[in-house]
Design a protein around this motif. Structure first.
Motif, PDB file in Angstrom:
ATOM      1  N   ASP A  36       0.581  -1.303   0.048  1.00  0.00           N
ATOM      2  CA  ASP A  36      -0.058   0.153   0.222  1.00  0.00           C
ATOM      3  C   ASP A  36       1.045   1.118  -0.101  1.00  0.00           C
ATOM      4  O   ASP A  36       0.763   1.897  -0.690  1.00  0.00           O
ATOM      5  CB  ASP A  36      -0.956  -0.122   1.533  1.00  0.00           C
ATOM      6  N   ASP A  37       1.652   1.051   0.911  1.00  0.00           N
ATOM      7  CA  ASP A  37       2.526   2.739   0.625  1.00  0.00           C
ATOM      8  C   ASP A  37       3.363   2.506  -0.502  1.00  0.00           C
ATOM      9  O   ASP A  37       3.410   3.737  -1.274  1.00  0.00           O
ATOM     10  CB  ASP A  37       3.930   2.274   1.772  1.00  0.00           C
ATOM     11  N   ALA A  38       4.027   0.904  -1.048  1.00  0.00           N
ATOM     12  CA  ALA A  38       4.942   1.303  -2.720  1.00  0.00           C
ATOM     13  C   ALA A  38       3.494   2.436  -3.630  1.00  0.00           C
ATOM     14  O   ALA A  38       4.161   3.237  -4.270  1.00  0.00           O
ATOM     15  CB  ALA A  38       4.885  -0.466  -2.885  1.00  0.00           C
ATOM     16  N   ALA A  39       2.317   1.817  -3.377  1.00  0.00           N
ATOM     17  CA  ALA A  39       1.378   2.263  -4.324  1.00  0.00           C
ATOM     18  C   ALA A  39       0.891   3.644  -4.086  1.00  0.00           C
ATOM     19  O   ALA A  39       1.026   4.288  -4.869  1.00  0.00           O
ATOM     20  CB  ALA A  39      -0.442   1.611  -4.576  1.00  0.00           C
ATOM     21  N   LEU A  40       0.373   4.379  -2.720  1.00  0.00           N
ATOM     22  CA  LEU A  40       0.831   5.557  -2.503  1.00  0.00           C
ATOM     23  C   LEU A  40       2.026   5.887  -2.678  1.00  0.00           C
ATOM     24  O   LEU A  40       1.734   7.326  -3.447  1.00  0.00           O
ATOM     25  CB  LEU A  40       0.399   5.694  -0.869  1.00  0.00           C
ATOM     26  N   ASP A  41       3.080   5.496  -2.436  1.00  0.00           N
ATOM     27  CA  ASP A  41       4.306   6.392  -3.451  1.00  0.00           C
ATOM     28  C   ASP A  41       4.306   6.634  -4.880  1.00  0.00           C
ATOM     29  O   ASP A  41       4.759   7.877  -5.318  1.00  0.00           O
ATOM     30  CB  ASP A  41       5.568   5.678  -2.687  1.00  0.00           C
ATOM     31  N   GLY A  42       4.057   5.606  -5.439  1.00  0.00           N
ATOM     32  CA  GLY A  42       3.689   5.804  -7.025  1.00  0.00           C
ATOM     33  C   GLY A  42       2.840   6.552  -7.484  1.00  0.00           C
ATOM     34  O   GLY A  42       2.887   7.211  -8.595  1.00  0.00           O
ATOM     35  N   ILE A  43       1.346   6.663  -6.896  1.00  0.00           N
ATOM     36  CA  ILE A  43       0.754   8.004  -7.016  1.00  0.00           C
ATOM     37  C   ILE A  43       1.085   8.798  -6.929  1.00  0.00           C
ATOM     38  O   ILE A  43       0.699   9.854  -7.438  1.00  0.00           O
ATOM     39  CB  ILE A  43      -0.532   7.305  -6.400  1.00  0.00           C
ATOM     40  N   GLU A  44       1.592   9.415  -6.216  1.00  0.00           N
ATOM     41  CA  GLU A  44       2.548  10.638  -5.300  1.00  0.00           C
ATOM     42  C   GLU A  44       3.392  11.176  -6.670  1.00  0.00           C
ATOM     43  O   GLU A  44       3.508  12.245  -6.458  1.00  0.00           O
ATOM     44  CB  GLU A  44       3.304  10.661  -4.179  1.00  0.00           C
ATOM     45  N   ALA A  45       4.241  10.284  -7.036  1.00  0.00           N
ATOM     46  CA  ALA A  45       4.993  10.112  -8.383  1.00  0.00           C
ATOM     47  C   ALA A  45       4.221  11.205  -9.806  1.00  0.00           C
ATOM     48  O   ALA A  45       4.817  11.737 -10.067  1.00  0.00           O
ATOM     49  CB  ALA A  45       5.755   9.481  -8.459  1.00  0.00           C
ATOM     50  N   ALA A  73      -8.000  12.989 -11.665  1.00  0.00           N
ATOM     51  CA  ALA A  73      -8.581  11.454 -11.212  1.00  0.00           C
ATOM     52  C   ALA A  73      -6.667  10.853 -10.641  1.00  0.00           C
ATOM     53  O   ALA A  73      -7.354  10.111 -10.131  1.00  0.00           O
ATOM     54  CB  ALA A  73      -8.609  10.686 -12.838  1.00  0.00           C
ATOM     55  N   THR A  74      -5.972  10.959  -9.952  1.00  0.00           N
ATOM     56  CA  THR A  74      -5.312  10.605  -9.598  1.00  0.00           C
ATOM     57  C   THR A  74      -4.717  11.115  -8.833  1.00  0.00           C
ATOM     58  O   THR A  74      -4.826  10.381  -7.518  1.00  0.00           O
ATOM     59  CB  THR A  74      -3.764  11.285 -10.343  1.00  0.00           C
ATOM     60  N   ALA A  75      -5.710  12.060  -8.657  1.00  0.00           N
ATOM     61  CA  ALA A  75      -6.049  12.895  -6.205  1.00  0.00           C
ATOM     62  C   ALA A  75      -6.401  11.526  -5.603  1.00  0.00           C
ATOM     63  O   ALA A  75      -6.488  11.190  -4.328  1.00  0.00           O
ATOM     64  CB  ALA A  75      -5.936  14.067  -6.799  1.00  0.00           C
ATOM     65  N   GLU A  76      -7.691  11.072  -6.050  1.00  0.00           N
ATOM     66  CA  GLU A  76      -8.433  10.471  -5.738  1.00  0.00           C
ATOM     67  C   GLU A  76      -9.036   8.794  -5.915  1.00  0.00           C
ATOM     68  O   GLU A  76      -9.454   8.189  -5.671  1.00  0.00           O
ATOM     69  CB  GLU A  76     -10.079  10.764  -6.802  1.00  0.00           C
ATOM     70  N   GLU A  77      -7.471   8.439  -6.918  1.00  0.00           N
ATOM     71  CA  GLU A  77      -6.906   7.385  -6.573  1.00  0.00           C
ATOM     72  C   GLU A  77      -7.001   7.500  -5.895  1.00  0.00           C
ATOM     73  O   GLU A  77      -6.425   5.945  -4.572  1.00  0.00           O
ATOM     74  CB  GLU A  77      -6.277   6.858  -8.599  1.00  0.00           C
TER      75      GLU A  77
END
Length: 115
Positions: A36-45, A73-77
């Protein structure tokens, strides 16, 4: 004496099984949180890349609005993942920052469309 040995072996087997089960559960929880942390970091990137693109002077209005839509869309993800982790106090500010970036990108789109 044979009865004592069997009882001892039974307790040792039970103790070993309990430790193994506890160890497995702990490992799974860590891996899930890590992914989950990796996914969040990827989205923030991705949000960082969109912010850099938005700040470029060479965007047409249509491109600026496209970046705005992708940013939102990315923010909502990101916020969807944050909501799944409601027990973590460190994540809501990340969602708030992403939504602020969406609002700013939306303002940029609106400004370029207004004569």
């Amino acid at each position: 004496m044979g009865r004592t040995m069997r009882a001892t072996r039974s307790w040792l087997a039970l103790l070993t099984a309990a430790i193994a089960l506890a160890g497995c559960a702990k490992h799974v929880d860590t891996r899930v949180a890590g992914s989950d942390d990796a996914a969040l970091d990827g989205i923030e990137a991705r949000l960082d890349e969109l912010r850099a693109r938005e700040q470029g002077d060479d965007l047409t209005c249509a491109q600026r609005c496209d970046v705005s839509a992708k940013t939102c869309a990315t923010a909502e993800e990101l916020c969807g993942l944050v909501e799944q982790q409601s027990d973590r106090d460190d994540l809501p500010p990340r969602c708030a920052r992403a939504r602020e970036q969406c609002a700013g990108a939306g303002d940029g789109c609106t400004r370029c469309q207004t004569p």
